[in-house]
Each structure stands twice: as structure tokens, then as C-alpha cells.
Design a protein around this motif. Structure first.
Motif, short mmCIF file in Angstrom:
data_model
loop_
_atom_site.label_atom_id
_atom_site.label_comp_id
_atom_site.label_asym_id
_atom_site.label_seq_id
_atom_site.Cartn_x
_atom_site.Cartn_y
_atom_site.Cartn_z
N ASP A 1 93.36 30.96 48.98
CA ASP A 1 92.15 29.89 48.93
C ASP A 1 91.10 30.11 47.76
O ASP A 1 90.08 29.44 47.89
CB ASP A 1 91.77 29.73 50.05
N GLU A 2 91.29 31.34 47.24
CA GLU A 2 90.26 31.67 46.04
C GLU A 2 90.69 31.42 44.75
O GLU A 2 89.91 31.11 43.82
CB GLU A 2 90.00 33.31 46.12
N GLY B 1 98.42 34.09 69.35
CA GLY B 1 98.64 34.12 68.11
C GLY B 1 97.27 34.61 67.16
O GLY B 1 96.31 34.45 67.80
N PHE B 2 97.71 35.58 66.36
CA PHE B 2 96.59 36.37 65.63
C PHE B 2 96.77 35.96 64.24
O PHE B 2 97.64 36.06 63.67
CB PHE B 2 96.83 37.69 65.92
N PHE B 3 95.60 35.52 63.50
CA PHE B 3 95.68 34.59 62.46
C PHE B 3 94.49 35.35 61.55
O PHE B 3 93.43 35.39 61.99
CB PHE B 3 95.20 33.23 62.43
N LEU B 4 94.75 35.99 60.30
CA LEU B 4 93.90 36.32 59.31
C LEU B 4 93.40 35.00 58.76
O LEU B 4 93.91 34.03 58.10
CB LEU B 4 94.58 37.12 58.55
N PRO B 5 92.05 34.88 58.88
CA PRO B 5 91.39 33.76 58.53
C PRO B 5 91.09 33.63 56.95
O PRO B 5 91.12 34.72 56.42
CB PRO B 5 89.86 33.64 58.99
N HIS B 6 91.12 32.46 56.42
CA HIS B 6 90.63 32.30 54.89
C HIS B 6 89.09 32.13 54.90
O HIS B 6 88.60 31.93 56.00
CB HIS B 6 91.16 30.99 54.20
N GLU C 1 84.04 37.83 54.64
CA GLU C 1 84.25 37.12 56.00
C GLU C 1 83.31 37.69 57.01
O GLU C 1 82.99 36.79 57.68
CB GLU C 1 85.90 37.37 56.34
N PHE C 2 83.08 38.72 57.30
CA PHE C 2 82.36 39.32 58.19
C PHE C 2 80.84 38.99 57.96
O PHE C 2 80.29 38.20 58.89
CB PHE C 2 82.40 40.77 58.30
N ASP C 3 80.53 38.79 56.65
CA ASP C 3 79.15 38.39 56.35
C ASP C 3 78.89 36.76 56.70
O ASP C 3 77.85 36.31 57.13
CB ASP C 3 78.73 38.71 54.95
N VAL D 1 99.57 32.09 55.07
CA VAL D 1 99.91 30.67 55.01
C VAL D 1 99.28 29.59 55.02
O VAL D 1 98.14 29.71 55.23
CB VAL D 1 101.25 30.52 56.23
N ASN D 2 99.61 28.35 54.51
CA ASN D 2 98.74 27.48 54.27
C ASN D 2 98.32 26.72 55.60
O ASN D 2 98.85 27.09 56.67
CB ASN D 2 99.31 26.31 53.25
#
Length: 469
Positions: A461-462, A217-222, A412-414, A198-199
């Protein structure tokens, strides 16, 4: 039982295990030093307390490194293994430190029985603590909000076991771009919320809702979220302002990091030379092909170098000229010897020479092949952000991800590592790497017939198509 009692119960269980671990060490330390259990009241006996306290501090730090007490999020075997590895390293460091202070190295074989006792304690604690935790924590009624099927699949690995035993997806809905006020009423009645895709304004609204209502709350980050982690608060403005730019690495850190790379790689080559020799002989004897192969990879600023690895595939593995990753156990290009080599990460050992030379660092983003990297760049150009630092042998993506992790997740990890680069982080990741050796899931291959690890479309976001309601 409310959340406060749950936390107190979990803390009590951790303290109990930690106290037992230290007590066992103390008993064996007395046996190691005196040859018998004895109690001495003179002032010299304080030394034993100091050694035990030092062991406790080291053990605490390793438990933090390996997440040894992460009940509800780690499998029972992972908990026991993490605790056991933490204990082994703590014993080794304490033994070396004491021996150096004594200027002599006593026979450490007495600690072997202690390891068997630790193994029993760790397995028993991990099993019973996990069972009690799950019974005292009924599954939380969880809402999953996702933008599309791509984001839903990204959450697939998170909603699996053992997390799935605590958070049960009771309802899910596909976010259609509405404002937070339009979906606010959908959040009521849930005990946890999972969010993906979501935005930013809607995510801000959901995160505030979670805080106000005291629910997880669990959020997958951009990518932008990860980059913001490296920002700095600027206090010269009348309003709160954060600043961030391309990672600027302090010269003293670069020097110390290179010194550590040189020393540890040289030491590793000396210590592991028998294993490398045996591995090379096994590969050579199996099919008479070369034991080492070289492959062009990318490091800092896109510079190319030839990485060294033990060959785990047939000599003609890429005769068709197509660059592709391994599909794991289903890959018929991997030899029987190669399967063992890959399982225990022995194929990576020759990279110690790359580190010694300076092409790589011990900790950093894994170097990609130029051909595969170009495919990732076409999907999302920000994949090049990994090239801000020198490529490494291990890192966040290697420790917490998988061989077949999607490139977006690897990025994202890097970026998490790049934003958090420090000597403490490097040392923590070096030790954490030992916890994944031999784990089959960490070397899981890509889908059969695929050439890269890419499984998901580029997030909004890409592609710059994210709406901001």
C-alpha cells in the motif's frame, strides 16, 4: 471447556483479584483513619464507603490503562507489575484527594505494608490465573497467511510468547494474489487465522469468514486501515459514507493540551531536579564530558528544534559524521553510566525543558533526526504523516512499541494516536508510560552495523503495486 466458559472463568478471576484489592485497601483505610479496625454504625461511617468506592473506580480505570488482566497475551511478570502500578497510583490519588478534602496530610507510611501485601497478591494471582488459563485453553490450531517473507517477519514478534502458547501455527501459506474464493477452502478446520499483507478484498473475505464461524482473526493493518479509523460517518447521503481528511485539531484541545504540558513539565522539573542533578554529576565525573547534548529533531510540519538529552554515549560517538541509532547493549559507543541512564529512561528527562518551552508535547510522535527521517521518506513517503502534530516525549509507539521498532510500525502507532487524540488518551498514555520504565525490551537497540531501525520493505500500500482481485 467451550469459549463461553473460558470467558466466564477469566472474568471470575479478574473480579476475585479486584475484590481482594479493594478489600485490602478498605482494611488499611480504616487503620489509616482510626488507628484500629473498628465498625461504626453512625452516618459518618458512610464516608468510608464513599472513599472505598472512589478507590475502586480509580483502580478500575488504571487496570484498564495498564491491561492488568490481559491473560493469555501478557507475561506473568507484566501482569503483576501492571496490577501493582495501578494500585500504587490509585492509592496515591485517593490519598491526595482525601487529604485535600481534609485540608491536612496525615502520615501515609501506613500504606507501605499494604504495598507488600499487594505485591504478594499480584504475583500469586498472575501466576495461578495464567496457569489455569493456559491449562483450560488448549492451543488453537492456527493458520498464518502472508504475502511474502517480509510480512511473515512482521508477524514474528506477535507469534512469540505468551501469545504462542494459545495460538499454535499449524499451517502457513504464502498468498499469491488470488481472489478470496480461490483460498476459501484453505481456511476450513482452523481455530484462528493470522493475516499479513493480503489485499483489501481478500482481507474483507477472511474477516467475514472469521465472524461467521466465530473464530479469532489477527490482521496486520495497512496505513490506509489506520487512517480509516479516524473517519466520520456522514448521514446526508442515501448510502453509508465515511469522511476523513488531514487531522483537524480543535483549538480548545490545543489550548488545554499546552496548558497541561506547561504545568506538568514545570512540576516534573521541580520534582525530578535532584535525580537530574545526580545523573548529570555521574556523567560528568565518568569522562568529564558535557552531561547534556543537543541534537536537531523534527516536530510538527517538519519544523526543526534542538532536543535536550542526557549524554549516554562517548563524546566522539559520531565523529565519522554518520547519523545512526543505538544498537543497545552491543553498542560500544554507550558508556557504563549511559547504560544505566538509558535503561531507566533518565536520558529523556531534560526534554521536560523542551516541553516547557513549547518545542515538544508530553504526548506525541517521537521526533526523528532529519537525516534518518529522509531515509525513511525514501522508503515510504507517508512517514511524513507523523508530522501532523507536535512531537512528544511519550505515545503509543513508545508505550507499546520498542526503540528499534520498524519505522512503518512506528508510523502506524503514531497514526493511531493522531486519530484518537483527546485529553483522556493523553492522560492514559502518560500513566501507561510508567509501566515500561526499566523494561529492557522497550530500549532494545537496532541491529549492529545498521544506521536506522528499518527492517522491512515498504508494504504494497506504500508502493501502489497492490493488486485488488
Amino acid at each position: 471447556m467451550n469459549d463461553s466458559k473460558h470467558r466466564k472463568l477469566a472474568i471470575a478471576a479478574r473480579v476475585l483479584h479486584f475484590a481482594i484489592s479493594v478489600a485490602v485497601f478498605y482494611v488499611f483505610w480504616l487503620l489509616f483513619r482510626y488507628g484500629r479496625l473498628t465498625h461504626i454504625f453512625d452516618r459518618a461511617f458512610r464516608y468510608n464507603y464513599y472513599v472505598c468506592a472512589g478507590y475502586a473506580v480509580v483502580l478500575y480505570l488504571f487496570n484498564k490503562t495498564y491491561n492488568s488482566y490481559l491473560l493469555g497475551f501478557s507475561r506473568i511478570r507484566s501482569l503483576a507489575l501492571s496490577q501493582f502500578i495501578a494500585q500504587i497510583f490509585s492509592i496515591a490519588i485517593t490519598y491526595v484527594g482525601v487529604s485535600i478534602s481534609w485540608a491536612s496530610f496525615k502520615n501515609p507510611l501506613l500504606f507501605i505494608p499494604m504495598l507488600f501485601i499487594y505485591a504478594i497478591i499480584d504475583c500469586a494471582w498472575s501466576y495461578f490465573a495464567s496457569m489455569v488459563y493456559y491449562k483450560s485453553n488448549p492451543p488453537k490450531r492456527t493458520l498464518l497467511i502472508y504475502r511474502n517473507e517480509v510480512d511473515k517477519r512482521r508477524f514474528g514478534s506477535i507469534v512469540g510468547k505468551p501469545v504462542g502458547r494459545i495460538y499454535k501455527i499449524a499451517e502457513e501459506f504464502e498468498y499469491d494474489g488470488n481472489s478470496f474464493s480461490a483460498i476459501r477452502d484453505r481456511l476450513d478446520g482452523f481455530e484462528a487465522i493470522f493475516v499479513a499483507g493480503v489485499n483489501s478484498r481478500v482481507r474483507n473475505g477472511i474477516s467475514k469468514y472469521c465472524v461467521e464461524n466465530n473464530i479469532p482473526g489477527f490482521f496486520l493493518p495497512h496505513i490506509g486501515d489506520v487512517l480509516m479509523r479516524g473517519s466520520t460517518h456522514i448521514q446526508t447521503f442515501s448510502s453509508p459514507v465515511v469522511y476523513f481528511s488531514k487531522k483537524q485539531i480543535a483549538p480548545e484541545y490545543v489550548f488545554i493540551k499546552r496548558l497541561i504540558d506547561f504545568v506538568l513539565s514545570l512540576l516534573g522539573i521541580i520534582v525530578f531536579s535532584p535525580i537530574m542533578l545526580i545523573t548529570a554529576l555521574c556523567i560528568k565525573i565518568y569522562d568529564h564530558g558535557p552531561a547534556i547534548y543537543k541534537q536537531v529533531r523534527l516536530t510538527k510540519d517538519g519544523k526543526q528544534f534542538k532536543i535536550l538529552k542526557f549524554r549516554s554515549m562517548r563524546v566522539d560517538a559520531e565523529n565519522d559524521g554518520v547519523a545512526r541509532l543505538s544498537s543497545g547493549d552491543d553498542d560500544d559507543r554507550v558508556t557504563p553510566v549511559g547504560r544505566i541512564v538509558r535503561k531507566f529512561r533518565l536520558d529523556e528527562m531534560p526534554q521536560l525543558f523542551n516541553i516547557l518551552k513549547g518545542d515538544m508535547s508530553i504526548v506525541g510522535p517521537r521526533p526523528e533526526r532529519p537525516e534518518i527521517a529522509e531515509q525513511y521518506y525514501s522508503q515510504f513517503p507517508s512517514f511524513k504523516l507523523r508530522l501532523q502534530v507536535k512531537a512528544g516525549l511519550t505515545g503509543y509507539a513508545q508505550v507499546y512499541g520498542k526503540y528499534n521498532s520498524d519505522p512503518y510500525e512506528k508510523l502506524e502507532f503514531d497514526l493511531l494516536y493522531i486519530n484518537d487524540m483527546s485529553l483522556a488518551t493523553d492522560l492514559r498514555l502518560i500513566f501507561a508510560t510508567f509501566s515500561i520504565l526499566g523494561k529492557s525490551e522497550s530500549t532494545e537497540g537496532i541491529k549492529k552495523g545498521a544506521t536506522t531501525a528499518s527492517r522491512f520493505d515498504a508494504p504494497d500500500d506504500e508502493t501502489d503495486t497492490e493488486s485488488d482481485h
